[in-house]
Write a protein that holds these residues in place. Structure first.
Motif, PDB file in Angstrom:
ATOM      1  N   PHE A 167       0.831  -1.206   0.000  1.00 49.00           N
ATOM      2  CA  PHE A 167       0.000   0.000   0.000  1.00 49.00           C
ATOM      3  C   PHE A 167       0.864   1.254   0.000  1.00 49.00           C
ATOM      4  CE2 PHE A 167      -2.435   3.275   2.302  1.00 49.00           C
ATOM      5  CZ  PHE A 167      -3.578   3.332   1.515  1.00 49.00           C
ATOM      6  N   VAL A 168       1.875   1.307   0.850  1.00 47.74           N
ATOM      7  CA  VAL A 168       2.722   2.508   0.910  1.00 47.74           C
ATOM      8  C   VAL A 168       3.696   2.561  -0.257  1.00 47.74           C
ATOM      9  CG1 VAL A 168       2.510   2.669   3.415  1.00 47.74           C
ATOM     10  CG2 VAL A 168       4.441   1.429   2.441  1.00 47.74           C
ATOM     11  N   ASN A 169       4.075   1.406  -0.798  1.00 50.93           N
ATOM     12  CA  ASN A 169       4.987   1.401  -1.941  1.00 50.93           C
ATOM     13  C   ASN A 169       4.300   1.893  -3.209  1.00 50.93           C
ATOM     14  OD1 ASN A 169       7.191   0.505  -0.515  1.00 50.93           O
ATOM     15  ND2 ASN A 169       6.992  -1.636  -1.124  1.00 50.93           N
ATOM     16  N   GLY A 170       2.980   1.712  -3.296  1.00 50.80           N
ATOM     17  CA  GLY A 170       2.240   2.203  -4.449  1.00 50.80           C
ATOM     18  C   GLY A 170       2.037   3.702  -4.330  1.00 50.80           C
ATOM     19  N   ASN A 178      10.094   4.002   3.080  1.00 52.47           N
ATOM     20  CA  ASN A 178       8.871   3.201   3.054  1.00 52.47           C
ATOM     21  C   ASN A 178       8.670   2.415   4.347  1.00 52.47           C
ATOM     22  OD1 ASN A 178      10.942   1.331   2.591  1.00 52.47           O
ATOM     23  ND2 ASN A 178       9.710   0.096   1.189  1.00 52.47           N
ATOM     24  N   GLY A 179       9.735   2.052   5.027  1.00 51.72           N
ATOM     25  CA  GLY A 179       9.588   1.362   6.306  1.00 51.72           C
ATOM     26  C   GLY A 179       8.972   2.263   7.360  1.00 51.72           C
ATOM     27  N   ALA A 180       9.383   3.530   7.384  1.00 49.37           N
ATOM     28  CA  ALA A 180       8.804   4.491   8.321  1.00 49.37           C
ATOM     29  C   ALA A 180       7.360   4.783   7.974  1.00 49.37           C
ATOM     30  CB  ALA A 180       9.627   5.778   8.317  1.00 49.37           C
ATOM     31  N   GLN A 181       7.047   4.831   6.679  1.00 45.65           N
ATOM     32  CA  GLN A 181       5.660   5.030   6.263  1.00 45.65           C
ATOM     33  C   GLN A 181       4.782   3.867   6.734  1.00 45.65           C
ATOM     34  OE1 GLN A 181       5.001   5.954   2.125  1.00 45.65           O
ATOM     35  NE2 GLN A 181       6.787   7.297   2.011  1.00 45.65           N
TER      36      GLN A 181
END
Length: 319
Positions: free
Chosen positions: A96-99, A291-294
């Motif tokens: 989801f966050v990577n998109g 992206n890990g923090a997101q």
């Protein structure tokens, strides 16, 4: 030439490979740590707030020593009554966050090998928690405002003699909406759904702090803001930016939203447009965050969000 942040290794701190390699136990501990971050992952009864609990390890549940209530890591959260494994749930949040320009529920269902219904509801739950984070925020300083019309497309007839003037109200579908967005320079983006762009005047008066400077285009309805705020206006027929007067930041958000809808979702119901707009705004504001923090932020918000009254049992109600 310096490397762009998104091309660097610092932007990639979480991957599907890492999630599935670590296994179900590690994913479970991630959600547990996010749910009870104040106690270092030690369970707290959601009913009475007691910190003394018994760990029922065989069922991954807890029992409160005070009231006897049994609960799990996701009890009372937006993920309550989940059926997915924690690894799949964490992987879904990672996707989801990577998109960065969104991901369709159909693609998510294929990537995770789950039903389309499961992916659809889960992604809307994630959008709901992102929208909740923006609720009640106030913008200050230099704020840009603009509107973007979404939806309401009418397919033209095949024969020329059957075609109508689609600009006339009698020939429109009634599903066209405008996303009015206010973006603080160096700060957050707040989207609102309206039927007319002029409704943004009342919205700005409500959420922009007194003394802030508002930047807008040449549309006449923004003239009403002059009574309450210093204004910077830019006529786009003459220039896109002049002496610091522009709406380029809010237009950047609209670009992301348009690409999300046209390229991924293709069609968005006006009933749920506010959630898609909130997703685009959140991703625009966090575009320079790893992206890990997101993903960690999304999990933290989800663990703090109550059971969704809109999406819990959605397909049962729809049937």
């Amino acid at each position: 030439m310096a490397q762009h942040f998104l091309l660097s290794a610092e932007a990639r701190t979480l991957s599907l490979k890492d999630i599935y390699k670590a296994g179900e136990g590690a994913a479970y501990e991630t959600f547990r740590a996010m749910r009870w971050s104040e106690t270092g992952g030690e369970a707290v009864c959601p009913r009475c707030g007691c910190v003394e609990t018994y760990d029922i390890s065989t069922r991954r549940k807890f029992k409160c020593a005070a009231c006897g209530h049994q609960f799990s890591v996701t009890s009372g959260t937006i993920f309550a009554s989940r059926k997915m494994d924690f690894t799949d749930l964490l992987a879904a949040i990672c996707l989801f966050v990577n998109g960065v320009k969104g991901m369709s529920a159909l693609q998510m269902s294929r990537d995770l090998d789950v039903q389309y219904k499961t992916a659809f509801v889960m992604m809307h739950k994630l959008r709901e928690v992102l929208a909740a984070e923006m609720r009640g925020l106030e913008l200050a300083g230099e704020v840009e405002i603009d509107g973007c019309y979404i939806g309401g497309h009418i397919r033209p007839s095949n024969l020329k003699e059957d075609r109508v003037d689609r600009r006339l109200a009698k020939h429109q579908t009634g599903t066209r909406r405008v996303v009015v967005a206010l973006r603080q320079r160096g700060g957050r983006t707040l989207p609102f759904i309206a039927k007319r762009e002029g409704e943004g005047v009342e919205i700005a008066s409500r959420i922009v702090a007194t003394g802030s400077t508002i930047f807008a285009d040449e549309a006449a309805h923004w003239d009403d803001l002059v009574r309450d705020f210093p204004m910077g206006r830019i006529n786009h027929s003459e220039a896109y930016s002049r002496h610091g007067k522009h709406t380029n930041n809010v237009e950047s958000f609209f670009s992301r939203l348009r690409r999300m809808i046209r390229g991924q979702h293709h069609k968005v119901s006006p009933q749920y447009l506010h959630q898609y707009a909130s997703e685009a705004a959140w991703k625009e504001d966090h575009r320079s965050v790893a992206n890990g923090a997101q993903a960690g932020r999304v999990i933290s918000l989800a663990m703090a969000s109550p059971v969704s009254r809109q999406w819990a049992g959605y397909w049962q109600r729809a049937a």
